[in-house]
Design an enzyme around this catalytic site. Structure first.
Site, PDB file in Angstrom:
ATOM      1  NE  ARG A 159      -1.363   1.532  -5.514  1.00 65.39           N
ATOM      2  CZ  ARG A 159      -0.337   0.703  -6.550  1.00 65.39           C
ATOM      3  NH1 ARG A 159      -0.322  -0.413  -6.559  1.00 65.39           N
ATOM      4  NH2 ARG A 159       0.522   1.682  -6.981  1.00 65.39           N
ATOM      5  CE1 TYR A 160      -5.920  -1.991  -2.213  1.00 67.18           C
ATOM      6  CE2 TYR A 160      -3.472  -2.385  -1.865  1.00 67.18           C
ATOM      7  CZ  TYR A 160      -4.578  -2.683  -2.552  1.00 67.18           C
ATOM      8  OH  TYR A 160      -4.706  -3.575  -3.876  1.00 67.18           O
ATOM      9  NE  ARG A 163      -4.341  -3.865   2.442  1.00 63.89           N
ATOM     10  CZ  ARG A 163      -5.636  -3.509   2.031  1.00 63.89           C
ATOM     11  NH1 ARG A 163      -6.202  -2.760   3.032  1.00 63.89           N
ATOM     12  NH2 ARG A 163      -6.295  -3.992   1.126  1.00 63.89           N
ATOM     13  CB  CYS A 172      15.442 -11.754  -5.529  1.00 64.38           C
ATOM     14  SG  CYS A 172      14.212 -10.914  -5.081  1.00 64.38           S
ATOM     15  CB  CYS A 176      10.363 -14.264 -11.049  1.00 66.66           C
ATOM     16  SG  CYS A 176      10.373 -15.283  -9.543  1.00 66.66           S
ATOM     17  CB  CYS A 179      10.763  -9.448 -11.394  1.00 66.39           C
ATOM     18  SG  CYS A 179      11.099  -8.530 -10.059  1.00 66.39           S
ATOM     19  NE  ARG A 181       7.090  -4.118  -5.709  1.00 70.03           N
ATOM     20  CZ  ARG A 181       6.391  -5.194  -4.921  1.00 70.03           C
ATOM     21  NH1 ARG A 181       7.294  -6.408  -4.548  1.00 70.03           N
ATOM     22  NH2 ARG A 181       5.159  -4.864  -4.704  1.00 70.03           N
ATOM     23  CG  ASP A 342       1.338  -7.360 -12.201  1.00 75.20           C
ATOM     24  OD1 ASP A 342       0.127  -7.434 -11.906  1.00 75.20           O
ATOM     25  OD2 ASP A 342       2.173  -7.363 -10.784  1.00 75.20           O
ATOM     26  CG  ASP A 379      -1.779  -5.310  -7.917  1.00 71.31           C
ATOM     27  OD1 ASP A 379      -2.729  -4.232  -7.725  1.00 71.31           O
ATOM     28  OD2 ASP A 379      -0.922  -5.679  -7.260  1.00 71.31           O
ATOM     29  CE  LYS A 386      -2.449  -7.777  -3.934  1.00 66.35           C
ATOM     30  NZ  LYS A 386      -1.921  -6.476  -3.438  1.00 66.35           N
TER      31      LYS A 386
END
Length: 426
Positions: A159-160, A163, A172, A176, A179, A181, A342, A379, A386
Site C-alpha cells: 500500500r505504501y 513498505r 493466533c 481478539c 480482529c 483480519r 476499525d 486506518d 493511517k
C-alpha cells in the site's frame, strides 16, 4: 527440541466457536458500553500459579510455562469456557451457532487474568464472544481496510511506497473479538500458516521491487509459527539487499509470554535491524510474565513499540490509558499507536466516537512523559492508510503571533512573523 515438537502451534488449527453475523439476528442493538473501562485488579488477587493449581492440578509448572502446552490447551468452545467463567446470557447465546467466522481461542494463561464473575471484565470482553457480534452496523465490512485490493502476491499487501505487509499466517494463540483480519482466521483456511510456495511468491515480489525497504511481518500472529519456519522467513528477507529493516507485529507477549524463549530471542537477534510492534489492550496484561518476555526482547536489542486499539468499556478512560502507557514504558515498550477501532463487521459495541480518542491524547499530553503519549490514528477505510489525529493546539493568530493552547487549556502566543498557519491548517 525436535522439529515436530517445534511445529505444534503452526500445525494446530483454531476451532470454530462463535456465532456469525450472518446467522444471528438479535431483536435490537446492544446499549453502548462506552466509558465503562475498569481499573485493573491487582495481579496478586488472581496469579496464574493459583489458577493452575485450581483448574490444572495435574499440570506441572514446567508444562504450564511451555508455550506449546498453552497453545494445545487453548479454550475454544462453550463447554471449556463454562468451566472457568460464569457466563452471561449474551456470552452463552453467542455459541448458539457453530459456524462462526471468527473462532474463539484463549490460552489458559490469558484466561487466568480474567474475572470469572464479571462479564464486563476488560480482558474478558476482548476475548469471549457475545451476541453483540451479530449486529452489523452501517459502514462495517469484512475487509474494512481494503487489504485484499492491495495484495501484490499471496499474503503480501503493498500500500505504501516503501513498505509491505507480509501476512505470514492466519493463526493466533488468542483471538481478539475486534480482529481486523477475522476473514483470515475462520472459514476453510483455518488460520494456518501460508504455504511455502505462497511465501516464495511474496518474497519474489519483494526481490523484484527495489522501492521496498521495510517489511512488516504480521498475520495472524507470526510468533505462533515454528522457530525454524520463522527464521527461514527472516533469513530470506534479510538476504534482499534493498530491504533495510524488518518488523514483526504480535500480541504474543500479552497472551502467550511463555513463547518468548531464550532460543527464540537468540534466533531473532541475528536479523537486526529488527523491530517489534506489540499489541497491548489494558494494564491487566502487564504481568510479571509479560515483563520477563519484554525484557528478553529488549535485552536482545529489539526496539519495542506498542499498538493499542481504543475499545469502549475496555480502555476508553484516561486513568486506564495512562496506567497502560506508563506501565509499558516500565517494560521498555514505547507507546506507538493508539488506533480507532476499525469498522470490522460486528464491532460496533467496541467502537467509541473519534472524539473519545482525542480526549485520551489530551488527557495524556502534558500529564505524563511524552514517551508515554502514542499517536492517535484512524486506518482509513478502503485502503487510505493511517491518518494521524491530534487535539487542536493552534487556535488562531493575533497580529504576527500564533495563538497556542497548552495541555492545561491555557493560551500562549508565539512570535511567528510571516507565518501562514491558522486553525484551518490543523
Amino acid at each position: 527440541m525436535s522439529r515436530s515438537e517445534n511445529s505444534v502451534a503452526a500445525a494446530e488449527p483454531p476451532h470454530q466457536g462463535c456465532a456469525s453475523a450472518q446467522t444471528l439476528t438479535p431483536a435490537a442493538p446492544p446499549a453502548p458500553l462506552t466509558g465503562l473501562a475498569l481499573e485493573p485488579r491487582p495481579c496478586a488477587t488472581r496469579p496464574a500459579a493459583s489458577f493452575r493449581r485450581r483448574f490444572y492440578p495435574g499440570v506441572t509448572a514446567a508444562q504450564w510455562n511451555d508455550w506449546r502446552w498453552q497453545v494445545r490447551n487453548r479454550v475454544t468452545n462453550l463447554t471449556g469456557l463454562a468451566r472457568f467463567l460464569r457466563l452471561s446470557p449474551s456470552e452463552e447465546r453467542a455459541f448458539s451457532a457453530h459456524s462462526g467466522k471468527l473462532p474463539m481461542g484463549i490460552t489458559p494463561y490469558y484466561l487466568s487474568l480474567m474475572d470469572p464473575e464479571n462479564p464486563e471484565d476488560p480482558l474478558r470482553r476482548t476475548m469471549v464472544p457475545t451476541w453483540y457480534e451479530a449486529v452489523v452496523s452501517p459502514g462495517e465490512s469484512n475487509d474494512p481496510l481494503g487489504e485484499e485490493h492491495d495484495m501484490a502476491a499471496p499474503g503480501l499487501v503493498h500500500r505504501y511506497p516503501d513498505r509491505v505487509l507480509f501476512l505470514a499466517t492466519g493463526f493466533c494463540s488468542a483471538y481478539c473479538r475486534y480482529c481486523t483480519r477475522s476473514r483470515m482466521v475462520g472459514g476453510n483456511g483455518h488460520g494456518m500458516a501460508r504455504s511455502k510456495s505462497d511465501m516464495e511468491r511474496a518474497i519474489a515480489y519483494i526481490e523484484a521491487t527495489p522501492s521496498v525497504r521495510d517489511v512488516l511481518i504480521s498475520g495472524g500472529d507470526p510468533l505462533t509459527m515454528a522457530d525454524d519456519r520463522l527464521e527461514w522467513l527472516l533469513d530470506r528477507l534479510r538476504r534482499i539487499p534493498h530491504v533495510e529493516m524488518l518488523r514483526i507485529g504480535t500480541k504474543t507477549p500479552a497472551v502467550l509470554p511463555q513463547r518468548i524463549t531464550k532460543d527464540l530471542v537468540r534466533r531473532l537477534k541475528k536479523y537486526h535491524p529488527l523491530f517489534m510492534s506489540l499489541h497491548f489492550t489494558h494494564p491487566a496484561e502487564l504481568t510479571p510474565e509479560t515483563a520477563k518476555a519484554c525484557a528478553r526482547l529488549a535485552d536482545a536489542g529489539i526496539p519495542l513499540g506498542s499498538q493499542t486499539v481504543l475499545l469502549a468499556g475496555v480502555n476508553d478512560s484516561v486513568p486506564v490509558m495512562r496506567k497502560l502507557m506508563q506501565g509499558l514504558l516500565q517494560m521498555r515498550v514505547r507507546p506507538y499507536y493508539l488506533y480507532q477501532c476499525d469498522p470490522i463487521a460486528g464491532s460496533g459495541h467496541f467502537r467509541t466516537p473519534v472524539s473519545r480518542g482525542l480526549e485520551m491524547i489530551q488527557g495524556l499530553r502534558g500529564h505524563t512523559t511524552g514517551y508515554a503519549v502514542p499517536t492517535f490514528v484512524i486506518d482509513a477505510p478502503g485502503g487510505g492508510g493511517k491518518v494521524a489525529l491530534y487535539p487542536e493546539a493552534v487556535i488562531g493568530r493575533q497580529g504576527g503571533d500564533l495563538l497556542l493552547k497548552n495541555y492545561a487549556g491555557e493560551t500562549y502566543s508565539y512570535p511567528d512573523q510571516g507565518g501562514e498557519w491558522g486553525p484551518a491548517a490543523c
